[in-house]
Design a protein around this motif. Structure first.
Motif, PDB file in Angstrom:
ATOM      1  N   PHE A   6       0.848  -1.187   0.000  1.00  0.00           N
ATOM      2  CA  PHE A   6       0.000   0.000   0.000  1.00  0.00           C
ATOM      3  C   PHE A   6       0.884   1.239   0.000  1.00  0.00           C
ATOM      4  CE2 PHE A   6      -2.477  -3.352   1.951  1.00  0.00           C
ATOM      5  CZ  PHE A   6      -3.736  -3.189   1.391  1.00  0.00           C
ATOM      6  N   VAL A   7       0.339   2.334  -0.481  1.00  0.00           N
ATOM      7  CA  VAL A   7       0.989   3.631  -0.330  1.00  0.00           C
ATOM      8  C   VAL A   7      -0.057   4.600   0.220  1.00  0.00           C
ATOM      9  CG1 VAL A   7       0.523   4.352  -2.721  1.00  0.00           C
ATOM     10  CG2 VAL A   7       2.390   5.422  -1.417  1.00  0.00           C
ATOM     11  N   LYS A   8       0.380   5.404   1.167  1.00  0.00           N
ATOM     12  CA  LYS A   8      -0.539   6.282   1.885  1.00  0.00           C
ATOM     13  C   LYS A   8      -0.073   7.726   1.748  1.00  0.00           C
ATOM     14  CE  LYS A   8      -2.618   6.629   6.521  1.00  0.00           C
ATOM     15  NZ  LYS A   8      -2.681   5.971   7.860  1.00  0.00           N
ATOM     16  N   PHE A   9      -1.028   8.612   1.411  1.00  0.00           N
ATOM     17  CA  PHE A   9      -0.753  10.042   1.312  1.00  0.00           C
ATOM     18  C   PHE A   9      -1.679  10.768   2.288  1.00  0.00           C
ATOM     19  CE2 PHE A   9      -0.035   8.221  -2.931  1.00  0.00           C
ATOM     20  CZ  PHE A   9       1.312   8.538  -3.119  1.00  0.00           C
ATOM     21  N   PRO A  10      -1.134  11.362   3.344  1.00  0.00           N
ATOM     22  CA  PRO A  10      -2.002  12.061   4.304  1.00  0.00           C
ATOM     23  C   PRO A  10      -2.816  13.183   3.684  1.00  0.00           C
ATOM     24  CG  PRO A  10       0.174  11.682   5.258  1.00  0.00           C
ATOM     25  CD  PRO A  10       0.269  11.315   3.799  1.00  0.00           C
ATOM     26  N   HIS A  40       2.914  20.255   4.384  1.00  0.00           N
ATOM     27  CA  HIS A  40       3.954  19.291   4.033  1.00  0.00           C
ATOM     28  C   HIS A  40       4.993  19.134   5.145  1.00  0.00           C
ATOM     29  CE1 HIS A  40       2.607  18.363  -0.007  1.00  0.00           C
ATOM     30  NE2 HIS A  40       2.318  19.641  -0.149  1.00  0.00           N
ATOM     31  N   GLN A  41       5.122  20.141   5.990  1.00  0.00           N
ATOM     32  CA  GLN A  41       6.008  19.999   7.140  1.00  0.00           C
ATOM     33  C   GLN A  41       5.453  18.945   8.100  1.00  0.00           C
ATOM     34  OE1 GLN A  41       6.611  23.587   9.410  1.00  0.00           O
ATOM     35  NE2 GLN A  41       8.316  22.734  10.575  1.00  0.00           N
ATOM     36  N   ALA A  81       6.241  11.100   8.342  1.00  0.00           N
ATOM     37  CA  ALA A  81       7.199  10.188   7.700  1.00  0.00           C
ATOM     38  C   ALA A  81       8.386   9.913   8.615  1.00  0.00           C
ATOM     39  CB  ALA A  81       7.675  10.784   6.370  1.00  0.00           C
ATOM     40  N   ASP A  82       8.910  10.956   9.253  1.00  0.00           N
ATOM     41  CA  ASP A  82      10.027  10.771  10.178  1.00  0.00           C
ATOM     42  C   ASP A  82       9.631   9.866  11.341  1.00  0.00           C
ATOM     43  OD1 ASP A  82      11.702  12.321   8.681  1.00  0.00           O
ATOM     44  OD2 ASP A  82      11.487  14.130   9.895  1.00  0.00           O
ATOM     45  N   ASN A 111       3.064  14.482  -6.295  1.00  0.00           N
ATOM     46  CA  ASN A 111       4.494  14.770  -6.319  1.00  0.00           C
ATOM     47  C   ASN A 111       4.911  15.098  -4.882  1.00  0.00           C
ATOM     48  OD1 ASN A 111       7.088  15.294  -7.126  1.00  0.00           O
ATOM     49  ND2 ASN A 111       6.625  17.228  -8.154  1.00  0.00           N
ATOM     50  N   GLN A 112       4.967  14.077  -4.035  1.00  0.00           N
ATOM     51  CA  GLN A 112       5.207  14.285  -2.614  1.00  0.00           C
ATOM     52  C   GLN A 112       5.659  12.982  -1.951  1.00  0.00           C
ATOM     53  OE1 GLN A 112       1.484  13.936  -0.030  1.00  0.00           O
ATOM     54  NE2 GLN A 112       0.642  14.967  -1.844  1.00  0.00           N
TER      55      GLN A 112
END
Length: 432
Positions: free
Chosen positions: A119-123, A138-139, A145-146, A195-196
């Protein structure tokens, strides 16, 4: 630069991500490209394809209509929507929508079994039907992600990584494919280019415990056959994992079980500072998990007709009678000692933990676990929430009934309820 959670090449191979994953000291904004699958135009020159390819087509080809849906060079992955049906043990189950506001898709890998595709997840993805004209932070996404990478690394070092799905992050360039509002419904329009940073997650085998419990009934149903055979060691490891790294959202949709009664924890990107309910990134954290008594998520199970059988996952059901202590492995013990003997600032920097208070609270839980044992460490972690619970008119909610209290989310502590175990407890303490 901080160490990676694990070998990037091993994870990219296991999860079939890009052909050139970022190196351990690279930023997440890698420019890696799988050119074998995409051969026309460039990413910036491409527009969405009318069909659901999961990538984009070259503008020139679109205008010339020579090959209206030829994919173009520059996409790092190809995505497709989650299927609406799950097949498990001869039964069909609807895929659960869940409560996440994130976009979650599958990554096309060429696996013979699509169930193995990660899976890929984009908040947050702006200009999509789900997020509309939202301005993405994006911060904050980078902090999530960190946190996921820090969790991955710490869990493996502490000998707890095998109870959860593996994860990886990478910069994604692709297009949002057409997808339904809910699994099983007709697809709606796609959402433009992505693109993120993407959060890549290994597919857990089996089915969620929530899905299993809601749609299976009878003494010969899958949950009746599988739950009594859940491994004691896995439940105890999961309890330590959720306690040590502070999971506040371990409900039944976030635990998968396979045909051999093995469990896997999913949706872990909100742990270790990724999300702390009501405290952003700056405060202490009190865990809430099915595995942990006196927490919101375990309390909710006890009062749910369809989920009550899952109360067997209370960690106390997997220890001998009248015992609350665990036998930690040498690896876990050594890891806890390392955590408490490292300077907080050094710990935060090494693992890219999002805030000093998150690192400090992690050390406190590790110290209490070593010095006082699991039950007392959990009690100490819950003290502040318990006191706040009784200060904030929660007694009225207690009197109003279980439905009112189990759905009240502003505090993660709950009164204890009797243990309901569906199988015999072990006679000896399981060694982790």
């Amino acid at each position: 630069a901080p160490p990676p959670p694990a070998s990037p090449s091993r994870f990219s191979t296991a999860l079939h991500l890009t052909t050139n994953p970022p190196s351990s000291d690279a930023t997440l904004a890698t420019e890696s490209t799988n050119t074998a699958a995409h051969s026309n135009g460039t990413f910036d020159e491409c527009e969405l394809c009318d069909q659901d390819l999961g990538c984009v087509r070259s503008v020139d080809m679109a205008h010339n209509q020579t090959d209206p849906c030829a994919p173009c060079t520059g996409c790092t992955i190809e995505m497709y929507p989650i299927n609406g049906i799950v097949h498990f043990m001869g039964h069909e189950y609807p895929w659960e929508l869940g409560a996440s506001s994130a976009h979650i898709l599958r990554v096309k890998t060429g696996n013979a079994r699509k169930e193995d595709d990660p899976f890929v997840k984009f908040p947050c993805v702006p200009s999509t039907p789900k997020h509309g004209n939202t301005t993405c932070d994006h911060q904050k996404i980078s902090k999530v992600a960190d946190s996921l990478l820090a969790l991955q690394s710490l869990a493996e070092e502490c000998g707890l990584g095998d109870v959860a799905v593996r994860a990886y992050t990478a910069h994604v360039r692709a297009s949002m494919p057409a997808q339904p509002q809910k699994p099983g419904q007709k697809a709606i329009a796609g959402g433009g280019k992505v693109n993120q940073i993407g959060l890549f997650l290994e597919a857990a085998p089996g089915i969620s415990l929530s899905n299993l419990a809601r749609h299976s009934k009878g003494p010969e149903s899958p949950p009746a056959r599988l739950l009594p055979k859940v491994k004691h060691e896995q439940v105890l490891k999961a309890a330590i994992y959720d306690f040590l790294f502070c999971c506040q959202d371990r409900h039944s949709q976030n635990i998968f079980i396979d045909e051999d009664s093995n469990i896997k924890l999913i949706d872990n990107d909100q742990m270790l500072g990724g999300l702390q309910r009501g405290r952003a990134y700056t405060g202490s954290c009190t865990p809430s998990s099915i595995f942990l008594p006196n927490s919101l998520e375990s309390y909710r199970m006890h009062f749910s007709k369809s989920m009550a059988k899952l109360y067997h996952l209370d960690y106390r059901c997997h220890l001998p009678d009248n015992q609350t202590g665990m036998m930690l492995s040498e690896v876990t013990t050594a890891c806890l000692n390392k955590l408490i003997n490292t300077e907080t600032a050094e710990l935060q920097q090494k693992y890219r933990i999002v805030h000093p208070r998150v690192a400090e609270s992690l050390q406190t839980r590790a110290r209490n676990l070593l010095e006082h044992g699991f039950a007392e460490a959990l009690r100490r972690e819950q003290v502040d929430e318990k006191e706040r619970f009784y200060r904030e008119d929660s007694t009225r909610l207690l009197e109003a009934g279980s439905d009112t209290l189990k759905n009240w989310f502003w505090n993660v502590w709950r009164p204890d309820v009797p243990i309901t175990c569906v199988a015999s407890r072990p006679t000896m303490t399981p060694r982790l």
